[in-house]
Design a protein around this motif. Structure first.
Motif, mmCIF file in Angstrom:
data_model
loop_
_atom_site.group_PDB
_atom_site.id
_atom_site.type_symbol
_atom_site.label_atom_id
_atom_site.label_comp_id
_atom_site.label_asym_id
_atom_site.label_seq_id
_atom_site.Cartn_x
_atom_site.Cartn_y
_atom_site.Cartn_z
ATOM 1 N N LYS A 11 70.345 -12.810 2.558
ATOM 2 C CA LYS A 11 69.043 -13.071 3.171
ATOM 3 C C LYS A 11 69.139 -13.977 4.414
ATOM 4 O O LYS A 11 70.180 -14.616 4.648
ATOM 5 C CB LYS A 11 68.121 -13.697 2.115
ATOM 6 C CG LYS A 11 67.776 -12.748 0.960
ATOM 7 C CD LYS A 11 66.761 -13.390 0.013
ATOM 8 C CE LYS A 11 66.358 -12.450 -1.106
ATOM 9 N NZ LYS A 11 65.319 -13.051 -1.985
ATOM 10 N N TYR A 51 59.726 -4.599 -0.140
ATOM 11 C CA TYR A 51 59.209 -5.457 -1.216
ATOM 12 C C TYR A 51 57.820 -5.032 -1.690
ATOM 13 O O TYR A 51 57.106 -5.835 -2.293
ATOM 14 C CB TYR A 51 59.193 -6.918 -0.755
ATOM 15 C CG TYR A 51 60.528 -7.617 -0.929
ATOM 16 C CD1 TYR A 51 61.075 -7.829 -2.196
ATOM 17 C CD2 TYR A 51 61.245 -8.088 0.162
ATOM 18 C CE1 TYR A 51 62.292 -8.477 -2.366
ATOM 19 C CE2 TYR A 51 62.465 -8.745 0.005
ATOM 20 C CZ TYR A 51 62.980 -8.932 -1.269
ATOM 21 O OH TYR A 51 64.184 -9.583 -1.440
ATOM 22 N N HIS A 54 56.088 -6.056 -4.892
ATOM 23 C CA HIS A 54 55.549 -7.418 -5.039
ATOM 24 C C HIS A 54 54.248 -7.629 -4.264
ATOM 25 O O HIS A 54 53.798 -8.767 -4.113
ATOM 26 C CB HIS A 54 56.577 -8.447 -4.562
ATOM 27 C CG HIS A 54 57.802 -8.517 -5.406
ATOM 28 N ND1 HIS A 54 57.762 -8.657 -6.768
ATOM 29 C CD2 HIS A 54 59.122 -8.450 -5.075
ATOM 30 C CE1 HIS A 54 58.994 -8.682 -7.251
ATOM 31 N NE2 HIS A 54 59.839 -8.541 -6.247
ATOM 32 N N ARG A 57 51.665 -10.003 -5.472
ATOM 33 C CA ARG A 57 52.080 -11.369 -5.832
ATOM 34 C C ARG A 57 51.650 -12.344 -4.726
ATOM 35 O O ARG A 57 51.622 -11.989 -3.547
ATOM 36 C CB ARG A 57 53.611 -11.446 -6.012
ATOM 37 C CG ARG A 57 54.195 -10.378 -6.933
ATOM 38 C CD ARG A 57 54.157 -10.735 -8.389
ATOM 39 N NE ARG A 57 55.164 -11.730 -8.754
ATOM 40 C CZ ARG A 57 56.420 -11.414 -9.131
ATOM 41 N NH1 ARG A 57 56.836 -10.170 -9.131
ATOM 42 N NH2 ARG A 57 57.249 -12.364 -9.502
ATOM 43 N N PHE A 59 53.137 -14.697 -3.269
ATOM 44 C CA PHE A 59 54.156 -15.060 -2.283
ATOM 45 C C PHE A 59 54.557 -13.896 -1.371
ATOM 46 O O PHE A 59 55.445 -14.032 -0.544
ATOM 47 C CB PHE A 59 55.400 -15.633 -2.980
ATOM 48 C CG PHE A 59 55.996 -14.722 -4.028
ATOM 49 C CD1 PHE A 59 56.825 -13.666 -3.673
ATOM 50 C CD2 PHE A 59 55.724 -14.925 -5.377
ATOM 51 C CE1 PHE A 59 57.366 -12.826 -4.635
ATOM 52 C CE2 PHE A 59 56.268 -14.093 -6.351
ATOM 53 C CZ PHE A 59 57.086 -13.041 -5.974
ATOM 54 N N GLU A 62 54.593 -14.467 2.545
ATOM 55 C CA GLU A 62 55.649 -15.436 2.870
ATOM 56 C C GLU A 62 57.027 -14.774 2.760
ATOM 57 O O GLU A 62 57.913 -14.978 3.607
ATOM 58 C CB GLU A 62 55.504 -16.559 1.827
ATOM 59 C CG GLU A 62 56.375 -17.758 1.939
ATOM 60 C CD GLU A 62 56.213 -18.629 0.668
ATOM 61 O OE1 GLU A 62 57.208 -19.200 0.216
ATOM 62 O OE2 GLU A 62 55.092 -18.702 0.112
ATOM 63 N N LEU A 63 57.202 -13.957 1.720
ATOM 64 C CA LEU A 63 58.477 -13.272 1.484
ATOM 65 C C LEU A 63 58.782 -12.285 2.620
ATOM 66 O O LEU A 63 59.901 -12.251 3.149
ATOM 67 C CB LEU A 63 58.414 -12.547 0.133
ATOM 68 C CG LEU A 63 59.601 -11.667 -0.275
ATOM 69 C CD1 LEU A 63 60.886 -12.489 -0.381
ATOM 70 C CD2 LEU A 63 59.324 -10.972 -1.613
ATOM 71 N N ARG A 87 73.807 -9.678 -10.700
ATOM 72 C CA ARG A 87 72.713 -10.599 -11.044
ATOM 73 C C ARG A 87 73.286 -11.902 -11.623
ATOM 74 O O ARG A 87 72.750 -12.980 -11.395
ATOM 75 C CB ARG A 87 71.761 -9.948 -12.052
ATOM 76 C CG ARG A 87 71.147 -8.637 -11.590
ATOM 77 C CD ARG A 87 69.910 -8.734 -10.779
ATOM 78 N NE ARG A 87 68.869 -9.538 -11.361
ATOM 79 C CZ ARG A 87 67.708 -9.780 -10.736
ATOM 80 N NH1 ARG A 87 67.482 -9.279 -9.529
ATOM 81 N NH2 ARG A 87 66.789 -10.520 -11.291
ATOM 82 N N THR A 93 66.490 -16.730 -10.086
ATOM 83 C CA THR A 93 65.659 -16.661 -8.870
ATOM 84 C C THR A 93 65.433 -18.052 -8.275
ATOM 85 O O THR A 93 65.575 -18.250 -7.065
ATOM 86 C CB THR A 93 64.294 -16.014 -9.206
ATOM 87 O OG1 THR A 93 64.529 -14.769 -9.866
ATOM 88 C CG2 THR A 93 63.466 -15.783 -7.954
ATOM 89 N N ARG A 104 73.215 -18.739 -5.944
ATOM 90 C CA ARG A 104 71.954 -19.450 -5.695
ATOM 91 C C ARG A 104 72.071 -20.941 -6.012
ATOM 92 O O ARG A 104 71.474 -21.775 -5.324
ATOM 93 C CB ARG A 104 70.826 -18.783 -6.478
ATOM 94 C CG ARG A 104 70.366 -17.479 -5.788
ATOM 95 C CD ARG A 104 69.474 -16.660 -6.660
ATOM 96 N NE ARG A 104 68.798 -15.593 -5.923
ATOM 97 C CZ ARG A 104 68.105 -14.625 -6.528
ATOM 98 N NH1 ARG A 104 68.013 -14.583 -7.839
ATOM 99 N NH2 ARG A 104 67.506 -13.698 -5.804
ATOM 100 N N VAL A 111 63.002 -21.411 -4.137
ATOM 101 C CA VAL A 111 62.766 -20.169 -4.882
ATOM 102 C C VAL A 111 62.518 -18.994 -3.925
ATOM 103 O O VAL A 111 62.847 -17.846 -4.245
ATOM 104 C CB VAL A 111 61.617 -20.345 -5.906
ATOM 105 C CG1 VAL A 111 60.288 -20.599 -5.214
ATOM 106 C CG2 VAL A 111 61.493 -19.142 -6.841
ATOM 107 N N GLY A 112 61.977 -19.259 -2.754
ATOM 108 C CA GLY A 112 61.741 -18.193 -1.768
ATOM 109 C C GLY A 112 62.991 -17.925 -0.942
ATOM 110 O O GLY A 112 63.453 -16.786 -0.824
ATOM 111 N N ASN A 114 66.192 -17.891 -1.175
ATOM 112 C CA ASN A 114 67.195 -17.988 -2.238
ATOM 113 C C ASN A 114 68.430 -17.119 -2.001
ATOM 114 O O ASN A 114 69.081 -16.660 -2.924
ATOM 115 C CB ASN A 114 66.558 -17.733 -3.606
ATOM 116 C CG ASN A 114 65.968 -16.346 -3.717
ATOM 117 O OD1 ASN A 114 66.031 -15.576 -2.761
ATOM 118 N ND2 ASN A 114 65.422 -16.012 -4.858
#
Ligand code: ADP
Length: 140
Positions: A11, A51, A54, A57, A59, A62-63, A87, A93, A104, A111-112, A114
């Protein structure tokens, strides 16, 4: 356990801090093979579509903004049980909950922001790989 492929994304928080090599070393040390990889800059539309699940959601906005803020490295990882193994290497997360030695735990900022994305099931892995790569780009 069967050989699987999973979609991974390094990311923006990580590409910005020049962490691609360190993260790839974690994957390779865990026995995951990087069978496809490219560095791209997502538009907000592309990040939003990726995404979409989501969308409801809190967030989501922002994501999407975060994922389109800087280049990302999208990659396909292959190995025995690659989806679950990835994973595990990624960690929880929220980095505050992530186990020692995970990506992580070591690198995530919040959390965002990450550091990595990894597919969560065989169906989503197939969809997410097809979102970014053509068959010709996958060299096993
Ligand atoms: P994972 O990436 O571990 O599969 P999720 O599918 O639940 O986690 O969430 C997708 C992504 O959305 C996370 O990796 C993270 O970047 C972001 N995210 C999840 N929860 C939050 C939150 N509470 N606040 C901000 N961003 C979040």
């Amino acid at each position: 356990m069967a050989t699987e492929r999973t979609l991974s994304i390094i990311k923006p928080d990580a590409t910005k801090r020049n962490l691609t090599g360190k993260i790839n070393a974690k994957f390779e040390d865990a026995g995951l093979r990087i069978v496809a990889q490219k560095r791209i800059k997502l538009s907000s539309e592309q990040a939003g579509k990726f995404y979409e699940v989501h969308k409801e959601r809190p967030f989501y906005g922002e994501l999407v903004e975060f994922m389109a803020s800087e280049p990302v490295v999208v990659q396909v990882l292959e190995g025995e049980g690659a989806i679950a193994k990835n994973r595990e290497v990624m960690g929880a997360t929220n980095p505050a909950d992530a186990a020692e030695g995970t990506i992580r735990k070591e690198f995530a900022l919040s959390v965002g922001e990450n550091t990595v994305h990894g597919s969560d099931a065989p169906e989503t892995a197939a969809q997410e790989i097809a979102f970014f790569f053509s068959g010709l780009e996958l060299v096993g």
